[in-house]
Design an enzyme around this catalytic site. Structure first.
Site, PDB file in Angstrom:
ATOM      1  N   HIS A  17       0.839  -1.204   0.000  1.00  0.00           N
ATOM      2  CA  HIS A  17       0.000   0.000   0.000  1.00  0.00           C
ATOM      3  C   HIS A  17       0.875   1.256   0.000  1.00  0.00           C
ATOM      4  O   HIS A  17       0.702   2.154  -0.837  1.00  0.00           O
ATOM      5  CB  HIS A  17      -0.902  -0.013   1.234  1.00  0.00           C
ATOM      6  CG  HIS A  17      -1.756   1.203   1.380  1.00  0.00           C
ATOM      7  ND1 HIS A  17      -3.056   1.262   0.941  1.00  0.00           N
ATOM      8  CD2 HIS A  17      -1.490   2.437   1.908  1.00  0.00           C
ATOM      9  CE1 HIS A  17      -3.559   2.454   1.189  1.00  0.00           C
ATOM     10  NE2 HIS A  17      -2.628   3.198   1.778  1.00  0.00           N
ATOM     11  N   GLU A  18       1.810   1.307   0.927  1.00  0.00           N
ATOM     12  CA  GLU A  18       2.673   2.487   1.030  1.00  0.00           C
ATOM     13  C   GLU A  18       3.613   2.602  -0.160  1.00  0.00           C
ATOM     14  O   GLU A  18       3.988   3.705  -0.564  1.00  0.00           O
ATOM     15  CB  GLU A  18       3.470   2.442   2.337  1.00  0.00           C
ATOM     16  CG  GLU A  18       2.621   2.488   3.597  1.00  0.00           C
ATOM     17  CD  GLU A  18       1.763   3.745   3.690  1.00  0.00           C
ATOM     18  OE1 GLU A  18       2.118   4.771   3.082  1.00  0.00           O
ATOM     19  OE2 GLU A  18       0.714   3.694   4.369  1.00  0.00           O
ATOM     20  N   HIS A  21       1.977   4.679  -2.830  1.00  0.00           N
ATOM     21  CA  HIS A  21       2.169   6.108  -2.595  1.00  0.00           C
ATOM     22  C   HIS A  21       3.600   6.524  -2.947  1.00  0.00           C
ATOM     23  O   HIS A  21       3.822   7.541  -3.606  1.00  0.00           O
ATOM     24  CB  HIS A  21       1.904   6.445  -1.121  1.00  0.00           C
ATOM     25  CG  HIS A  21       0.487   6.261  -0.691  1.00  0.00           C
ATOM     26  ND1 HIS A  21      -0.581   6.750  -1.402  1.00  0.00           N
ATOM     27  CD2 HIS A  21      -0.037   5.655   0.413  1.00  0.00           C
ATOM     28  CE1 HIS A  21      -1.712   6.467  -0.763  1.00  0.00           C
ATOM     29  NE2 HIS A  21      -1.408   5.789   0.338  1.00  0.00           N
TER      30      HIS A  21
END
Length: 343
Positions: A17-18, A21
């Site tokens: 997920h990170e 980003h």
């Protein structure tokens, strides 16, 4: 082993997920000050270029800290200095990467053991399906307006529409038939239509593997959205909601139940839990709640509607801060409920 498995699963999902980003931020020219796994104080870290890579004490969560992300910054590589569409892509990348991760994990499962075809293997005497002429071998393709691709959808539909009349469309010998069934209450109090699936998975070719892997992700997204609707509609009690502690307990129970079957089945079950959690995290993060990615996207799309006029960063930051405090309070309530359910 249970704790190790839980930490590995959480770490994989959060890191991916990170990383979404992180990757889009770097591509958009936004400076990333820290990329971390976990929350709280740092256990160890390493500075590489402009970014500090850290592992923190609490193994739940993670972060991708960008220059000027939660306030104004005059730096050229700040989050706020980039176009609104660049910022939208960076914020949306985290949940999207969760769906991508779920898809790749699904490829392993569907490629290894196939998909659960919605085929009927048994029809129960005295129930609506038998009375309507349905037979073993029929393939269910639609229930009311819901198209069916895997048998789990059939089970979930019956479970979440207890007592409701349903029009079932099925295929037999290449022809489609539709029957309207009114569920009958069993001795246990559950409403049944009167047919059963085998639970056996069918392996397909490469194209079917890719198709059903994508559909696996869609299934869990649909299930998450339906469950959220039931929660807000009061159809789900607090005891049915699990937080990190409850999830760790579920992982442990699944491990204990499958380890006697061998490492391969432990691996498949852990993958299945990872798919569920990754898709769930992607959906939850897209909800328009302050402090979550969805809440940040609301402000960014408002900026688009206002033709580039940004909402005061300090006010937006305060909204997200309040949202974060409320989410932390909710997390404590959910964790307390987890411990109560376990005990």
């Amino acid at each position: 082993m249970k704790i190790i498995l839980a930490l590995l699963i959480f770490s994989l999902i959060v890191l991916f997920h990170e990383f979404g980003h992180f990757l889009l931020a770097k591509r958009g020219g936004i400076g990333v000050t820290e990329f971390s796994l976990g929350m709280g104080p740092r256990l160890f870290s390493k500075q590489i270029g402009e970014t500090r890579y850290s592992v923190k004490l609490l193994p739940f969560g993670g972060s991708c800290m960008m220059v000027g992300e939660d306030g104004e910054s005059n730096e050229e590589n700040s989050f706020g200095s980039k176009s609104v569409w660049t910022r939208i892509s960076v914020v949306a990348a985290g949940p999207i990467f969760n769906f991508i991760l779920a898809f790749f994990l699904s490829l392993f499962i569907v490629g290894s053991i196939g998909y659960d075809a919605p085929d009927i293997v048994a029809v129960m005497d005295g129930y609506p399906a038998a009375e309507a002429g349905m037979q073993p071998g029929d393939r269910i393709v639609q229930m009311n307006h819901k198209k069916i691709h895997v048998y789990r959808e059939v089970s979930f539909y019956v479970q979440t529409h207890q007592g409701e009349t349903v029009t079932v469309t099925y295929e037999r010998d290449g022809e489609r038939h539709a029957v309207t069934l009114e569920p009958k209450q069993s001795e246990s109090g559950t409403y049944l239509l009167g047919f059963q699936g085998s639970g056996v998975r069918a392996k397909g070719n490469v194209f079917q593997t890719v198709y059903y892997s994508a559909y696996e992700v869609k299934y869990w997204i649909d299930t998450t959205l339906k469950s959220l609707g039931m929660m807000f509609g009061g159809q789900v009690s607090a005891d049915d909601i699990s937080g990190p502690v409850g999830i760790v307990n579920t992982i442990g129970q699944t491990y204990e139940a499958s380890k006697s079957d061998g490492g391969f089945y432990v691996w498949l079950n852990m993958l299945n839990i990872s798919i569920l959690l990754s898709a769930n995290l992607g959906v939850m993060n897209l909800l328009p709640i302050p402090a979550l990615d969805g809440g940040r996207l609301v402000f960014l799309f408002l900026e688009v509607l206002r033709r580039g006029k940004r909402i005061d960063p300090e006010k937006e930051g305060m909204v997200h801060f309040v949202g974060l405090m409320l989410l932390m309070a909710l997390m404590l309530v959910v964790m307390f409920n987890d411990f109560r359910n376990i005990l």
